[in-house]
Design a protein around this motif. Sequence first.
Motif, PDB file in Angstrom:
ATOM      1  N   HIS A 236      65.637  50.738  31.133  1.00  0.00           N
ATOM      2  CA  HIS A 236      64.416  50.042  30.696  1.00  0.00           C
ATOM      3  C   HIS A 236      63.146  50.738  31.188  1.00  0.00           C
ATOM      4  O   HIS A 236      62.051  50.218  31.008  1.00  0.00           O
ATOM      5  N   GLU A 237      63.281  51.908  31.803  1.00  0.00           N
ATOM      6  CA  GLU A 237      62.133  52.662  32.290  1.00  0.00           C
ATOM      7  C   GLU A 237      62.129  54.054  31.691  1.00  0.00           C
ATOM      8  O   GLU A 237      63.104  54.501  31.120  1.00  0.00           O
ATOM      9  N   THR A 238      60.991  54.738  31.817  1.00  0.00           N
ATOM     10  CA  THR A 238      60.884  56.107  31.342  1.00  0.00           C
ATOM     11  C   THR A 238      59.919  56.864  32.244  1.00  0.00           C
ATOM     12  O   THR A 238      59.186  56.257  33.020  1.00  0.00           O
ATOM     13  N   LEU A 239      59.923  58.148  32.154  1.00  0.00           N
ATOM     14  CA  LEU A 239      58.977  58.981  32.876  1.00  0.00           C
ATOM     15  C   LEU A 239      58.032  59.613  31.871  1.00  0.00           C
ATOM     16  O   LEU A 239      58.467  60.062  30.817  1.00  0.00           O
ATOM     17  N   ILE A 240      56.754  59.621  32.192  1.00  0.00           N
ATOM     18  CA  ILE A 240      55.806  60.372  31.388  1.00  0.00           C
ATOM     19  C   ILE A 240      54.991  61.245  32.321  1.00  0.00           C
ATOM     20  O   ILE A 240      54.805  60.918  33.497  1.00  0.00           O
ATOM     21  N   GLU A 241      54.522  62.347  31.826  1.00  0.00           N
ATOM     22  CA  GLU A 241      53.723  63.278  32.609  1.00  0.00           C
ATOM     23  C   GLU A 241      52.289  63.222  32.097  1.00  0.00           C
ATOM     24  O   GLU A 241      52.053  63.379  30.906  1.00  0.00           O
ATOM     25  N   ILE A 242      51.353  62.937  32.995  1.00  0.00           N
ATOM     26  CA  ILE A 242      49.948  62.926  32.609  1.00  0.00           C
ATOM     27  C   ILE A 242      49.188  63.888  33.515  1.00  0.00           C
ATOM     28  O   ILE A 242      49.435  63.943  34.713  1.00  0.00           O
ATOM     29  N   PRO A 243      48.261  64.662  32.973  1.00  0.00           N
ATOM     30  CA  PRO A 243      47.526  65.621  33.786  1.00  0.00           C
ATOM     31  C   PRO A 243      46.503  64.924  34.686  1.00  0.00           C
ATOM     32  O   PRO A 243      46.038  63.822  34.398  1.00  0.00           O
ATOM     33  N   GLU A 244      46.170  65.573  35.763  1.00  0.00           N
ATOM     34  CA  GLU A 244      45.202  65.043  36.712  1.00  0.00           C
ATOM     35  C   GLU A 244      43.876  64.713  36.033  1.00  0.00           C
ATOM     36  O   GLU A 244      43.209  63.743  36.392  1.00  0.00           O
ATOM     37  N   GLU A 245      43.509  65.473  35.031  1.00  0.00           N
ATOM     38  CA  GLU A 245      42.245  65.239  34.315  1.00  0.00           C
ATOM     39  C   GLU A 245      42.163  63.813  33.767  1.00  0.00           C
ATOM     40  O   GLU A 245      41.098  63.204  33.759  1.00  0.00           O
ATOM     41  N   VAL A 246      43.281  63.265  33.323  1.00  0.00           N
ATOM     42  CA  VAL A 246      43.282  61.914  32.754  1.00  0.00           C
ATOM     43  C   VAL A 246      43.036  60.864  33.838  1.00  0.00           C
ATOM     44  O   VAL A 246      42.450  59.812  33.572  1.00  0.00           O
ATOM     45  N   LEU A 247      43.445  61.127  35.064  1.00  0.00           N
ATOM     46  CA  LEU A 247      43.272  60.156  36.141  1.00  0.00           C
ATOM     47  C   LEU A 247      41.809  59.905  36.482  1.00  0.00           C
ATOM     48  O   LEU A 247      41.476  58.912  37.115  1.00  0.00           O
ATOM     49  N   LYS A 248      40.899  60.757  36.010  1.00  0.00           N
ATOM     50  CA  LYS A 248      39.476  60.513  36.271  1.00  0.00           C
ATOM     51  C   LYS A 248      39.028  59.213  35.611  1.00  0.00           C
ATOM     52  O   LYS A 248      38.105  58.565  36.086  1.00  0.00           O
ATOM     53  N   TYR A 249      39.702  58.800  34.552  1.00  0.00           N
ATOM     54  CA  TYR A 249      39.357  57.531  33.905  1.00  0.00           C
ATOM     55  C   TYR A 249      39.718  56.353  34.807  1.00  0.00           C
ATOM     56  O   TYR A 249      39.005  55.360  34.875  1.00  0.00           O
ATOM     57  N   TYR A 250      40.823  56.482  35.525  1.00  0.00           N
ATOM     58  CA  TYR A 250      41.184  55.462  36.508  1.00  0.00           C
ATOM     59  C   TYR A 250      40.125  55.426  37.612  1.00  0.00           C
ATOM     60  O   TYR A 250      39.656  54.362  37.995  1.00  0.00           O
ATOM     61  N   ALA A 251      39.762  56.597  38.120  1.00  0.00           N
ATOM     62  CA  ALA A 251      38.782  56.667  39.199  1.00  0.00           C
ATOM     63  C   ALA A 251      37.453  56.061  38.762  1.00  0.00           C
ATOM     64  O   ALA A 251      36.804  55.338  39.527  1.00  0.00           O
ATOM     65  N   ARG A 252      37.053  56.329  37.546  1.00  0.00           N
ATOM     66  CA  ARG A 252      35.784  55.784  37.027  1.00  0.00           C
ATOM     67  C   ARG A 252      35.828  54.259  37.022  1.00  0.00           C
ATOM     68  O   ARG A 252      34.886  53.591  37.437  1.00  0.00           O
ATOM     69  N   ARG A 253      36.949  53.679  36.582  1.00  0.00           N
ATOM     70  CA  ARG A 253      37.082  52.217  36.556  1.00  0.00           C
ATOM     71  C   ARG A 253      37.082  51.662  37.975  1.00  0.00           C
ATOM     72  O   ARG A 253      36.463  50.651  38.263  1.00  0.00           O
ATOM     73  N   TYR A 254      37.778  52.333  38.876  1.00  0.00           N
ATOM     74  CA  TYR A 254      37.858  51.895  40.264  1.00  0.00           C
ATOM     75  C   TYR A 254      36.474  51.867  40.905  1.00  0.00           C
ATOM     76  O   TYR A 254      36.098  50.896  41.546  1.00  0.00           O
ATOM     77  N   VAL A 255      35.705  52.912  40.733  1.00  0.00           N
ATOM     78  CA  VAL A 255      34.361  52.990  41.303  1.00  0.00           C
ATOM     79  C   VAL A 255      33.467  51.915  40.678  1.00  0.00           C
ATOM     80  O   VAL A 255      32.699  51.243  41.374  1.00  0.00           O
ATOM     81  N   GLN A 256      33.583  51.719  39.378  1.00  0.00           N
ATOM     82  CA  GLN A 256      32.769  50.710  38.695  1.00  0.00           C
ATOM     83  C   GLN A 256      33.084  49.319  39.236  1.00  0.00           C
ATOM     84  O   GLN A 256      32.176  48.545  39.535  1.00  0.00           O
ATOM     85  N   GLU A 257      34.367  48.999  39.393  1.00  0.00           N
ATOM     86  CA  GLU A 257      34.731  47.671  39.893  1.00  0.00           C
ATOM     87  C   GLU A 257      34.341  47.491  41.351  1.00  0.00           C
ATOM     88  O   GLU A 257      33.968  46.403  41.758  1.00  0.00           O
ATOM     89  N   ALA A 258      34.410  48.543  42.142  1.00  0.00           N
ATOM     90  CA  ALA A 258      33.994  48.456  43.539  1.00  0.00           C
ATOM     91  C   ALA A 258      32.493  48.166  43.623  1.00  0.00           C
ATOM     92  O   ALA A 258      32.046  47.423  44.498  1.00  0.00           O
ATOM     93  N   GLY A 259      31.720  48.722  42.710  1.00  0.00           N
ATOM     94  CA  GLY A 259      30.285  48.489  42.686  1.00  0.00           C
ATOM     95  C   GLY A 259      29.926  47.091  42.218  1.00  0.00           C
ATOM     96  O   GLY A 259      28.860  46.576  42.540  1.00  0.00           O
ATOM     97  N   ASP A 260      30.844  46.457  41.468  1.00  0.00           N
ATOM     98  CA  ASP A 260      30.603  45.094  40.964  1.00  0.00           C
ATOM     99  C   ASP A 260      30.829  44.044  42.045  1.00  0.00           C
ATOM    100  O   ASP A 260      30.456  42.897  41.861  1.00  0.00           O
ATOM    101  N   ARG A 261      31.418  44.429  43.159  1.00  0.00           N
ATOM    102  CA  ARG A 261      31.733  43.424  44.213  1.00  0.00           C
ATOM    103  C   ARG A 261      30.567  43.147  45.089  1.00  0.00           C
ATOM    104  O   ARG A 261      29.662  43.760  45.316  1.00  0.00           O
TER     105      ARG A 261
END
Length: 78
Positions: free
Chosen positions: A53-78
């Motif tokens: 019921h699981e799978t592995l996917i490979e995503i490049p580090e470049e895509v993780l910047k979108y996660y970081a952007r959301r994280y920083v935005q939410e931290a600023g909202d607190r």
Amino acid sequence: MHVQFLGKDPESQVDGSPTLYATDRTDRKTYIAQGWRVIDPEALAEIGEIPAHETLIEIPEEVLKYYARRYVQEAGDR
């Protein structure tokens, strides 16, 4: 569950991946990653058995910047 598009690898082709989405789950933060299926035999052997019921996917580090952007935005909202 609803999903929010966060971003796509800028080097992807027209129908390419990877893409990152955020979910609106209330019990925990989750992300859905659309990416390349891992088929490299050496990598799969090192990782070991993956439940059906699981799978592995490979995503490049470049895509993780979108996660970081959301994280920083939410931290600023607190």
